[in-house]
Design a protein around this motif. Structure first.
Motif, PDB file in Angstrom:
ATOM      1  N   MET A 121      39.262 -11.386  18.124  1.00 51.35           N
ATOM      2  CA  MET A 121      38.736 -10.378  17.362  1.00 51.35           C
ATOM      3  C   MET A 121      37.890  -9.579  18.267  1.00 51.35           C
ATOM      4  SD  MET A 121      39.964 -10.288  14.682  1.00 51.35           S
ATOM      5  CE  MET A 121      40.160 -10.735  12.629  1.00 51.35           C
ATOM      6  N   ILE A 122      37.738  -8.466  18.570  1.00 51.50           N
ATOM      7  CA  ILE A 122      37.059  -7.683  19.426  1.00 51.50           C
ATOM      8  C   ILE A 122      35.931  -6.685  18.727  1.00 51.50           C
ATOM      9  CG2 ILE A 122      37.167  -5.854  21.315  1.00 51.50           C
ATOM     10  CD1 ILE A 122      40.164  -6.532  21.554  1.00 51.50           C
ATOM     11  N   THR A 123      34.706  -7.135  19.335  1.00 49.06           N
ATOM     12  CA  THR A 123      33.518  -6.336  18.817  1.00 49.06           C
ATOM     13  C   THR A 123      32.546  -6.006  19.779  1.00 49.06           C
ATOM     14  OG1 THR A 123      32.173  -8.307  18.272  1.00 49.06           O
ATOM     15  CG2 THR A 123      33.509  -7.440  16.498  1.00 49.06           C
ATOM     16  N   LEU A 124      31.929  -4.858  19.330  1.00 50.86           N
ATOM     17  CA  LEU A 124      30.537  -4.389  20.438  1.00 50.86           C
ATOM     18  C   LEU A 124      29.504  -5.188  20.435  1.00 50.86           C
ATOM     19  CD1 LEU A 124      30.438  -0.444  19.794  1.00 50.86           C
ATOM     20  CD2 LEU A 124      31.575  -1.688  21.348  1.00 50.86           C
ATOM     21  N   THR A 125      28.842  -5.530  21.685  1.00 51.56           N
ATOM     22  CA  THR A 125      27.898  -6.378  21.656  1.00 51.56           C
ATOM     23  C   THR A 125      26.668  -5.378  21.190  1.00 51.56           C
ATOM     24  OG1 THR A 125      27.449  -5.817  24.079  1.00 51.56           O
ATOM     25  CG2 THR A 125      28.842  -7.709  23.573  1.00 51.56           C
ATOM     26  N   ASP A 126      25.524  -5.983  21.249  1.00 51.96           N
ATOM     27  CA  ASP A 126      24.252  -5.224  20.940  1.00 51.96           C
ATOM     28  C   ASP A 126      23.924  -4.069  21.994  1.00 51.96           C
ATOM     29  OD1 ASP A 126      23.385  -6.616  18.693  1.00 51.96           O
ATOM     30  OD2 ASP A 126      22.193  -7.944  19.796  1.00 51.96           O
ATOM     31  N   TYR A 127      24.258  -4.352  23.262  1.00 54.20           N
ATOM     32  CA  TYR A 127      24.509  -3.683  24.223  1.00 54.20           C
ATOM     33  C   TYR A 127      25.618  -2.268  24.283  1.00 54.20           C
ATOM     34  CZ  TYR A 127      24.843  -1.614  29.090  1.00 54.20           C
ATOM     35  OH  TYR A 127      25.154  -0.613  30.133  1.00 54.20           O
ATOM     36  N   GLY A 128      26.687  -2.808  23.813  1.00 57.40           N
ATOM     37  CA  GLY A 128      27.806  -1.863  23.350  1.00 57.40           C
ATOM     38  C   GLY A 128      27.464  -0.860  22.383  1.00 57.40           C
ATOM     39  N   ASN A 129      26.707  -1.529  21.155  1.00 58.12           N
ATOM     40  CA  ASN A 129      26.345  -0.642  20.164  1.00 58.12           C
ATOM     41  C   ASN A 129      25.246   0.415  20.658  1.00 58.12           C
ATOM     42  OD1 ASN A 129      27.525  -1.033  17.543  1.00 58.12           O
ATOM     43  ND2 ASN A 129      26.706  -3.261  17.919  1.00 58.12           N
ATOM     44  N   GLU A 130      24.359   0.065  21.510  1.00 58.00           N
ATOM     45  CA  GLU A 130      23.377   0.813  22.418  1.00 58.00           C
ATOM     46  C   GLU A 130      24.016   2.189  23.050  1.00 58.00           C
ATOM     47  OE1 GLU A 130      20.236  -0.815  24.600  1.00 58.00           O
ATOM     48  OE2 GLU A 130      20.219  -2.437  23.459  1.00 58.00           O
ATOM     49  N   ILE A 131      25.007   1.933  23.747  1.00 52.85           N
ATOM     50  CA  ILE A 131      25.905   2.569  24.755  1.00 52.85           C
ATOM     51  C   ILE A 131      26.506   3.497  23.423  1.00 52.85           C
ATOM     52  CG2 ILE A 131      27.885   3.030  26.137  1.00 52.85           C
ATOM     53  CD1 ILE A 131      26.946   0.573  27.456  1.00 52.85           C
ATOM     54  N   TYR A 132      27.115   3.292  22.520  1.00 51.75           N
ATOM     55  CA  TYR A 132      27.704   3.952  21.318  1.00 51.75           C
ATOM     56  C   TYR A 132      26.773   5.036  20.786  1.00 51.75           C
ATOM     57  CZ  TYR A 132      29.911   5.212  17.096  1.00 51.75           C
ATOM     58  OH  TYR A 132      30.271   6.279  16.093  1.00 51.75           O
ATOM     59  N   SER A 133      25.611   4.533  20.672  1.00 51.71           N
ATOM     60  CA  SER A 133      24.577   5.418  20.062  1.00 51.71           C
ATOM     61  C   SER A 133      24.363   6.623  20.994  1.00 51.71           C
ATOM     62  CB  SER A 133      23.207   4.763  19.624  1.00 51.71           C
ATOM     63  OG  SER A 133      23.683   3.824  18.471  1.00 51.71           O
ATOM     64  N   GLU A 134      24.157   5.951  22.324  1.00 47.22           N
ATOM     65  CA  GLU A 134      23.701   7.105  23.337  1.00 47.22           C
ATOM     66  C   GLU A 134      24.995   8.210  23.521  1.00 47.22           C
ATOM     67  OE1 GLU A 134      22.771   4.906  27.014  1.00 47.22           O
ATOM     68  OE2 GLU A 134      21.065   3.923  26.061  1.00 47.22           O
ATOM     69  N   ILE A 135      26.065   7.697  23.482  1.00 43.91           N
ATOM     70  CA  ILE A 135      27.250   8.535  23.581  1.00 43.91           C
ATOM     71  C   ILE A 135      27.482   9.530  22.361  1.00 43.91           C
ATOM     72  CG2 ILE A 135      29.617   8.837  23.468  1.00 43.91           C
ATOM     73  CD1 ILE A 135      29.935   6.105  25.015  1.00 43.91           C
ATOM     74  N   MET A 136      27.089   9.043  21.290  1.00 43.19           N
ATOM     75  CA  MET A 136      27.093   9.713  19.952  1.00 43.19           C
ATOM     76  C   MET A 136      26.095  10.842  20.052  1.00 43.19           C
ATOM     77  SD  MET A 136      29.638   9.443  18.446  1.00 43.19           S
ATOM     78  CE  MET A 136      30.728   9.216  19.792  1.00 43.19           C
ATOM     79  N   MET A 137      24.812  10.512  20.378  1.00 40.66           N
ATOM     80  CA  MET A 137      23.517  11.384  20.462  1.00 40.66           C
ATOM     81  C   MET A 137      24.029  12.592  21.349  1.00 40.66           C
ATOM     82  SD  MET A 137      19.532  10.837  21.180  1.00 40.66           S
ATOM     83  CE  MET A 137      19.693  10.290  22.754  1.00 40.66           C
ATOM     84  N   ALA A 138      24.439  12.203  22.626  1.00 32.53           N
ATOM     85  CA  ALA A 138      24.942  13.236  23.564  1.00 32.53           C
ATOM     86  C   ALA A 138      25.781  14.105  23.181  1.00 32.53           C
ATOM     87  CB  ALA A 138      25.225  12.604  24.900  1.00 32.53           C
ATOM     88  N   HIS A 139      26.886  13.477  22.551  1.00 33.24           N
ATOM     89  CA  HIS A 139      28.100  14.048  22.090  1.00 33.24           C
ATOM     90  C   HIS A 139      27.605  15.136  20.795  1.00 33.24           C
ATOM     91  CE1 HIS A 139      32.356  14.901  20.752  1.00 33.24           C
ATOM     92  NE2 HIS A 139      31.586  15.002  19.542  1.00 33.24           N
ATOM     93  N   ARG A 140      26.685  14.744  19.858  1.00 35.02           N
ATOM     94  CA  ARG A 140      26.742  15.774  18.750  1.00 35.02           C
ATOM     95  C   ARG A 140      25.461  16.613  19.191  1.00 35.02           C
ATOM     96  NH1 ARG A 140      26.925  10.219  14.921  1.00 35.02           N
ATOM     97  NH2 ARG A 140      29.100  10.358  14.974  1.00 35.02           N
ATOM     98  N   THR A 141      24.620  16.400  20.301  1.00 38.45           N
ATOM     99  CA  THR A 141      23.661  17.370  20.711  1.00 38.45           C
ATOM    100  C   THR A 141      24.345  18.381  21.477  1.00 38.45           C
ATOM    101  OG1 THR A 141      21.920  15.636  20.866  1.00 38.45           O
ATOM    102  CG2 THR A 141      21.498  17.859  22.221  1.00 38.45           C
ATOM    103  N   LEU A 142      25.314  18.370  22.369  1.00 36.91           N
ATOM    104  CA  LEU A 142      25.870  19.013  23.198  1.00 36.91           C
ATOM    105  C   LEU A 142      27.137  19.996  22.007  1.00 36.91           C
ATOM    106  CD1 LEU A 142      26.877  16.924  26.270  1.00 36.91           C
ATOM    107  CD2 LEU A 142      25.128  18.767  26.109  1.00 36.91           C
TER     108      LEU A 142
END
Length: 131
Positions: free
Chosen positions: A58-79
């Motif tokens: 089973m594949i899941t994001l680590t805490d670090y992976g979740n941080e990266i996801y949040s940063e990507i989404m913040m950038a995505h939605r802002t742009l």
């Protein structure tokens, strides 16, 4: 963050599709429309960067992976907000922003957010600050 476009897409796929159950390698391959060996290589790269973890297949994001996801989404939605306010169709803006959102640094995105008045939601109604 030092990730490729494919790694970005994989992080988003894992985050957005792992509820109620985590994904398996075959799920990732299917959702990304790539062959299992390619998915395996991609998963191994993300494992080596501590972005995902794999337990009993089973594949899941680590805490670090979740941080990266949040940063990507913040950038995505802002742009995406900036492009739609400039007259670009929201779906086209979304497609265009996917090409660069993972390249943006958080401090620059936060400054852009301040400049546009700190909106809460993107044109599709999703929160700018994803969790």
């Amino acid at each position: 963050m030092d990730i490729t476009k494919k790694e970005r897409d994989c992080i988003v796929v894992i985050h957005d599709n792992s509820k109620p159950l985590p994904l398996r390698l075959s799920d990732v391959a299917g959702l990304m429309n790539i062959k299992p060996p390619t998915a395996h290589e991609l998963i191994n790269r993300l494992l080596s960067k501590n972005i995902i973890k794999k337990e009993r297949g089973m594949i899941t994001l680590t805490d670090y992976g979740n941080e990266i996801y949040s940063e990507i989404m913040m950038a995505h939605r802002t742009l995406e907000i900036i492009l739609t306010r400039s007259g670009v169709n929201s779906d086209k803006a979304c497609t265009q922003v996917e090409k660069v959102d993972y390249l943006m640094d958080t401090s620059s995105i936060e400054k852009l957010l301040q400049t546009i008045g700190n909106p809460d939601k993107c044109p599709h109604g999703k929160p700018v600050h994803a969790v």
